[in-house]
Scaffold this active site. Structure first.
Site, PDB file in Angstrom:
ATOM      1  CG  ASN A  61      -0.393  -0.062   2.537  1.00 54.54           C
ATOM      2  OD1 ASN A  61       0.563  -0.798   2.777  1.00 54.54           O
ATOM      3  ND2 ASN A  61      -0.946   0.687   3.466  1.00 54.54           N
ATOM      4  CB  CYS A  72      -5.144  -1.291  -1.631  1.00 51.76           C
ATOM      5  SG  CYS A  72      -6.429  -0.320  -0.827  1.00 51.76           S
ATOM      6  CD  GLU A  74      -5.322  -5.899  -0.854  1.00 52.02           C
ATOM      7  OE1 GLU A  74      -4.718  -4.797  -0.829  1.00 52.02           O
ATOM      8  OE2 GLU A  74      -6.100  -6.260   0.040  1.00 52.02           O
ATOM      9  CB  CYS A 112     -10.693  -2.158   0.781  1.00 49.41           C
ATOM     10  SG  CYS A 112     -10.015  -1.629  -0.815  1.00 49.41           S
TER      11      CYS A 112
END
Length: 157
Positions: A61, A72, A74, A112
């Site tokens: 992140n 983020c 991911e 998220c």
């Protein structure tokens, strides 16, 4: 009126129960937490993806004082994979996080909503589910496809 009941299947295991490949990818995600730039939240997240061609790409992140400008872990990993290898599907995604105390979280941390939507698109691009590993010191959640986290996901497929 009818009631719809939705269920998710998430395996809970110990890291040693995972394959060597999965354990390795988790170790990359854990290492990626140290590359996080999180001076505001002090919540450091790392992600690692494994592609069908064997390539492994990490992400972390990256915060910004203008909060919507950050990204983020991911998404940094998945977007880098899509940029470097646009035609190679992601087969595995591992995620780990450190809390504000700097310690790895004891419980797994879930992506998220924005990251979940990007995972949906990554699966759509590949035409199949991505195996997701969520690391916690106490256990690892193993999820076979984002539909287990997003049973009513927004998608055209």
């Amino acid at each position: 009126m009818e009631q719809l009941e939705l269920k998710s299947v998430i395996k809970v295991c110990q890291p040693e129960e995972l394959t060597a490949e999965e354990q390795h990818l988790l170790s990359l995600a854990i290492e990626a937490t140290s590359r996080s730039y999180a001076p505001y939240s002090r919540f450091h997240v790392g992600a690692a993806v494994r592609l069908d061609n064997g390539e492994e790409i990490i992400g972390s992140n990256q915060e910004n004082a203008a909060y919507p400008s950050g990204l983020c872990a991911e998404r940094t990993a998945l977007f880098a994979a899509g940029t470097l290898y646009p035609d190679v599907p992601v087969s595995l995604l591992a995620i780990a996080a450190r809390g504000t105390d700097g310690e790895l979280l004891s419980e797994p941390c879930s992506p998220c909503g924005s990251c979940r939507q990007v995972i949906i698109e990554s699966e759509k691009r590949a035409g199949r589910p991505i195996r997701i590993l969520l690391y916690g010191r106490r256990c690892v959640y193993v999820i076979n496809g984002i539909a287990q986290l997003m049973p009513l996901m927004f998608s055209e497929f």
